[in-house]
Write a protein that holds these residues in place. Structure first.
Motif, PDB file in Angstrom:
ATOM      1  N   GLN A  82     -16.535 -11.140 -19.570  1.00  0.00           N
ATOM      2  CA  GLN A  82     -16.029 -12.428 -19.925  1.00  0.00           C
ATOM      3  C   GLN A  82     -16.699 -13.660 -19.167  1.00  0.00           C
ATOM      4  OE1 GLN A  82     -12.432 -13.647 -21.682  1.00  0.00           O
ATOM      5  NE2 GLN A  82     -13.316 -14.017 -23.944  1.00  0.00           N
ATOM      6  N   GLY A  83     -15.776 -13.646 -17.788  1.00  0.00           N
ATOM      7  CA  GLY A  83     -15.871 -14.428 -16.648  1.00  0.00           C
ATOM      8  C   GLY A  83     -15.156 -15.540 -16.515  1.00  0.00           C
ATOM      9  N   THR A  84     -13.920 -15.551 -17.361  1.00  0.00           N
ATOM     10  CA  THR A  84     -12.950 -16.677 -17.443  1.00  0.00           C
ATOM     11  C   THR A  84     -11.393 -15.828 -16.515  1.00  0.00           C
ATOM     12  OG1 THR A  84     -11.879 -15.401 -18.811  1.00  0.00           O
ATOM     13  CG2 THR A  84     -13.472 -17.025 -19.973  1.00  0.00           C
ATOM     14  N   MET A  85     -11.512 -14.316 -15.785  1.00  0.00           N
ATOM     15  CA  MET A  85     -10.809 -14.407 -14.764  1.00  0.00           C
ATOM     16  C   MET A  85     -11.816 -13.541 -13.249  1.00  0.00           C
ATOM     17  SD  MET A  85      -7.902 -15.342 -15.196  1.00  0.00           S
ATOM     18  CE  MET A  85      -7.423 -16.157 -15.748  1.00  0.00           C
ATOM     19  N   PRO A  86     -11.488 -13.713 -12.455  1.00  0.00           N
ATOM     20  CA  PRO A  86     -10.408 -14.779 -11.942  1.00  0.00           C
ATOM     21  C   PRO A  86     -10.813 -16.566 -11.986  1.00  0.00           C
ATOM     22  CG  PRO A  86     -11.720 -13.631  -9.854  1.00  0.00           C
ATOM     23  CD  PRO A  86     -12.195 -13.311 -11.072  1.00  0.00           C
ATOM     24  N   CYS A  87      -9.756 -16.983 -11.906  1.00  0.00           N
ATOM     25  CA  CYS A  87      -9.725 -18.210 -12.740  1.00  0.00           C
ATOM     26  C   CYS A  87     -11.011 -19.280 -11.928  1.00  0.00           C
ATOM     27  CB  CYS A  87      -8.442 -19.026 -12.859  1.00  0.00           C
ATOM     28  SG  CYS A  87      -7.636 -19.415 -11.366  1.00  0.00           S
ATOM     29  N   ASP A  88     -10.813 -19.082 -11.020  1.00  0.00           N
ATOM     30  CA  ASP A  88     -11.870 -20.092  -9.697  1.00  0.00           C
ATOM     31  C   ASP A  88     -13.165 -19.480  -9.349  1.00  0.00           C
ATOM     32  OD1 ASP A  88     -10.963 -17.902  -8.545  1.00  0.00           O
ATOM     33  OD2 ASP A  88     -11.002 -19.260  -6.471  1.00  0.00           O
ATOM     34  N   GLY A  89     -13.623 -18.871 -10.819  1.00  0.00           N
ATOM     35  CA  GLY A  89     -14.577 -18.031 -10.571  1.00  0.00           C
ATOM     36  C   GLY A  89     -14.923 -16.860 -10.681  1.00  0.00           C
ATOM     37  N   ALA A  90     -16.378 -16.408 -10.950  1.00  0.00           N
ATOM     38  CA  ALA A  90     -16.223 -14.880 -11.529  1.00  0.00           C
ATOM     39  C   ALA A  90     -16.966 -14.424 -10.791  1.00  0.00           C
ATOM     40  CB  ALA A  90     -17.176 -15.178 -13.386  1.00  0.00           C
ATOM     41  N   TRP A  91     -16.997 -12.771 -10.718  1.00  0.00           N
ATOM     42  CA  TRP A  91     -16.972 -12.092  -9.983  1.00  0.00           C
ATOM     43  C   TRP A  91     -18.591 -11.182 -10.258  1.00  0.00           C
ATOM     44  CZ3 TRP A  91     -13.719  -7.379 -10.508  1.00  0.00           C
ATOM     45  CH2 TRP A  91     -12.084  -6.760  -9.527  1.00  0.00           C
ATOM     46  N   PRO A  92     -18.853 -11.474  -9.217  1.00  0.00           N
ATOM     47  CA  PRO A  92     -20.535 -10.910  -8.659  1.00  0.00           C
ATOM     48  C   PRO A  92     -21.003  -9.381  -9.836  1.00  0.00           C
ATOM     49  CG  PRO A  92     -20.086 -10.273  -7.049  1.00  0.00           C
ATOM     50  CD  PRO A  92     -18.662 -10.900  -7.463  1.00  0.00           C
ATOM     51  N   ALA A  93     -21.414  -9.078 -10.917  1.00  0.00           N
ATOM     52  CA  ALA A  93     -21.697  -7.756 -11.800  1.00  0.00           C
ATOM     53  C   ALA A  93     -21.980  -6.520 -11.236  1.00  0.00           C
ATOM     54  CB  ALA A  93     -23.575  -8.322 -12.506  1.00  0.00           C
ATOM     55  N   GLU A  94     -22.329  -6.888 -10.132  1.00  0.00           N
ATOM     56  CA  GLU A  94     -21.779  -5.502  -9.427  1.00  0.00           C
ATOM     57  C   GLU A  94     -19.918  -4.828  -9.281  1.00  0.00           C
ATOM     58  OE1 GLU A  94     -23.615  -8.079  -7.946  1.00  0.00           O
ATOM     59  OE2 GLU A  94     -23.400  -7.348  -5.515  1.00  0.00           O
ATOM     60  N   HIS A  95     -18.953  -5.816  -9.286  1.00  0.00           N
ATOM     61  CA  HIS A  95     -17.905  -5.756  -9.234  1.00  0.00           C
ATOM     62  C   HIS A  95     -17.152  -5.079  -9.689  1.00  0.00           C
ATOM     63  CE1 HIS A  95     -18.124  -7.900  -5.302  1.00  0.00           C
ATOM     64  NE2 HIS A  95     -18.301  -8.151  -4.843  1.00  0.00           N
ATOM     65  N   VAL A  96     -17.799  -6.232 -11.169  1.00  0.00           N
ATOM     66  CA  VAL A  96     -17.264  -5.385 -12.356  1.00  0.00           C
ATOM     67  C   VAL A  96     -17.833  -4.594 -13.222  1.00  0.00           C
ATOM     68  CG1 VAL A  96     -17.237  -6.242 -14.961  1.00  0.00           C
ATOM     69  CG2 VAL A  96     -17.533  -8.467 -13.273  1.00  0.00           C
ATOM     70  N   GLU A  97     -19.252  -4.288 -12.820  1.00  0.00           N
ATOM     71  CA  GLU A  97     -19.636  -2.245 -13.450  1.00  0.00           C
ATOM     72  C   GLU A  97     -18.398  -2.192 -13.021  1.00  0.00           C
ATOM     73  OE1 GLU A  97     -20.290  -1.941 -15.748  1.00  0.00           O
ATOM     74  OE2 GLU A  97     -20.580  -4.135 -16.336  1.00  0.00           O
ATOM     75  N   VAL A  98     -17.834  -1.845 -11.175  1.00  0.00           N
ATOM     76  CA  VAL A  98     -17.450  -0.877 -10.986  1.00  0.00           C
ATOM     77  C   VAL A  98     -16.416  -1.106 -11.038  1.00  0.00           C
ATOM     78  CG1 VAL A  98     -16.508  -0.158  -8.383  1.00  0.00           C
ATOM     79  CG2 VAL A  98     -18.441  -0.982  -7.565  1.00  0.00           C
ATOM     80  N   PHE A  99     -16.005  -1.496 -11.868  1.00  0.00           N
ATOM     81  CA  PHE A  99     -14.117  -1.682 -12.220  1.00  0.00           C
ATOM     82  C   PHE A  99     -14.502  -1.431 -13.608  1.00  0.00           C
ATOM     83  CE2 PHE A  99     -11.393  -3.234 -15.025  1.00  0.00           C
ATOM     84  CZ  PHE A  99      -9.720  -3.190 -13.871  1.00  0.00           C
ATOM     85  N   ALA A 100     -15.509  -1.101 -14.308  1.00  0.00           N
ATOM     86  CA  ALA A 100     -15.543  -0.951 -16.113  1.00  0.00           C
ATOM     87  C   ALA A 100     -16.138   0.867 -15.638  1.00  0.00           C
ATOM     88  CB  ALA A 100     -16.745  -1.424 -16.293  1.00  0.00           C
ATOM     89  N   ARG A 101     -16.515   1.393 -14.028  1.00  0.00           N
ATOM     90  CA  ARG A 101     -16.884   2.831 -13.765  1.00  0.00           C
ATOM     91  C   ARG A 101     -15.056   3.563 -13.509  1.00  0.00           C
ATOM     92  NH1 ARG A 101     -20.259   3.946  -8.725  1.00  0.00           N
ATOM     93  NH2 ARG A 101     -19.511   5.323  -8.397  1.00  0.00           N
ATOM     94  N   TRP A 102     -14.291   2.833 -12.658  1.00  0.00           N
ATOM     95  CA  TRP A 102     -13.152   3.410 -12.543  1.00  0.00           C
ATOM     96  C   TRP A 102     -12.153   3.909 -13.666  1.00  0.00           C
ATOM     97  CZ3 TRP A 102      -8.690   0.519 -12.480  1.00  0.00           C
ATOM     98  CH2 TRP A 102      -7.158   1.482 -11.985  1.00  0.00           C
ATOM     99  N   ILE A 103     -12.263   2.718 -15.091  1.00  0.00           N
ATOM    100  CA  ILE A 103     -11.522   2.679 -15.744  1.00  0.00           C
ATOM    101  C   ILE A 103     -12.335   4.535 -16.662  1.00  0.00           C
ATOM    102  CG2 ILE A 103     -11.252   1.884 -18.593  1.00  0.00           C
ATOM    103  CD1 ILE A 103     -11.527  -0.254 -17.282  1.00  0.00           C
ATOM    104  N   ALA A 104     -13.507   4.509 -16.557  1.00  0.00           N
ATOM    105  CA  ALA A 104     -14.690   5.293 -17.240  1.00  0.00           C
ATOM    106  C   ALA A 104     -14.265   7.068 -17.103  1.00  0.00           C
ATOM    107  CB  ALA A 104     -15.707   5.063 -17.418  1.00  0.00           C
ATOM    108  N   GLU A 105     -14.449   6.629 -15.508  1.00  0.00           N
ATOM    109  CA  GLU A 105     -14.097   7.909 -14.672  1.00  0.00           C
ATOM    110  C   GLU A 105     -12.204   7.879 -14.438  1.00  0.00           C
ATOM    111  OE1 GLU A 105     -15.281   7.675 -10.810  1.00  0.00           O
ATOM    112  OE2 GLU A 105     -17.456   6.665 -11.562  1.00  0.00           O
ATOM    113  N   GLY A 106     -11.135   7.498 -15.043  1.00  0.00           N
ATOM    114  CA  GLY A 106     -10.127   8.368 -15.634  1.00  0.00           C
ATOM    115  C   GLY A 106      -9.064   7.112 -14.789  1.00  0.00           C
ATOM    116  N   THR A 107      -9.542   5.889 -14.314  1.00  0.00           N
ATOM    117  CA  THR A 107      -8.805   5.437 -13.200  1.00  0.00           C
ATOM    118  C   THR A 107      -7.937   6.321 -12.428  1.00  0.00           C
ATOM    119  OG1 THR A 107      -6.710   5.558 -14.231  1.00  0.00           O
ATOM    120  CG2 THR A 107      -7.804   3.688 -15.272  1.00  0.00           C
ATOM    121  N   ALA A 108      -8.867   6.555 -11.662  1.00  0.00           N
ATOM    122  CA  ALA A 108      -8.140   7.847 -10.377  1.00  0.00           C
ATOM    123  C   ALA A 108      -7.597   6.597  -8.964  1.00  0.00           C
ATOM    124  CB  ALA A 108      -9.010   8.314  -9.554  1.00  0.00           C
ATOM    125  N   PRO A 109      -6.200   7.495  -8.539  1.00  0.00           N
ATOM    126  CA  PRO A 109      -5.513   6.384  -7.653  1.00  0.00           C
ATOM    127  C   PRO A 109      -6.681   6.175  -6.255  1.00  0.00           C
ATOM    128  CG  PRO A 109      -4.551   8.255  -7.517  1.00  0.00           C
ATOM    129  CD  PRO A 109      -5.398   8.763  -8.579  1.00  0.00           C
TER     130      PRO A 109
END
Ligand code: HEM
Length: 109
Positions: A82-109
């Motif tokens: 959404q870009g509503t967090m962090p409250c002081d400015g959205a992440w660049p798209a490639e950072h958001v996609e890395v987070f999405a990839r981490w979920i899709a891969e099973g949230t490895a430690p």
């Protein structure tokens, strides 16, 4: 009801107020994974969260805890996209996609 003076900081609690004189905080040593590299919380995800993010969000979860971020991963991804967090400015798209990839891969430690 009068609005408290700290309200403008993204409606944050007094403890999360950062001095206006503080230098802007950058994500510490962000290293994005290579396309064929497994995404890990310790290596790639945790460093995306600044100390300020962690401090601001302690009322809901600990952004430096693998367990907490895993438990709230969908809500976190939603707000990042959404870009509503962090409250002081959205992440660049490639950072958001890395987070999405981490979920899709099973949230490895
Ligand atoms: C990458 C960093 C951050 C992430 C992933 C994040 C994520 C989230 C999520 C998922 C919620 C909803 C929590 C719930 O409803 O249980 C939320 C709420 C909130 N966050 Fe953050 N946050 C981040 C940084 C920040 C920062 C820097 C601030 C302010 C200094 C902040 C202030 C708030 C506040 C005040 C709320 C409650 C009001 C609302 O839902 O909009 N957050 N955040």
């Amino acid at each position: 009801m009068p609005v408290p003076r700290w309200w403008w900081v993204c409606e944050a609690r007094p403890g999360s107020r950062v001095s206006a004189l503080a230098p802007p905080e950058q994500p510490a040593q962000v290293r994005l994974p290579a396309p064929d590299e497994p995404v890990s919380f310790a290596e790639h995800i945790k460093p995306l969260f600044r100390e300020m993010d962690r401090r601001s969000m302690t009322f809901a979860f600990d952004l430096w805890s693998h367990d907490d971020v895993t438990k709230h991963a969908d809500a976190i991804l939603h707000r990042l996209r959404q870009g509503t967090m962090p409250c002081d400015g959205a992440w660049p798209a490639e950072h958001v996609e890395v987070f999405a990839r981490w979920i899709a891969e099973g949230t490895a430690p």
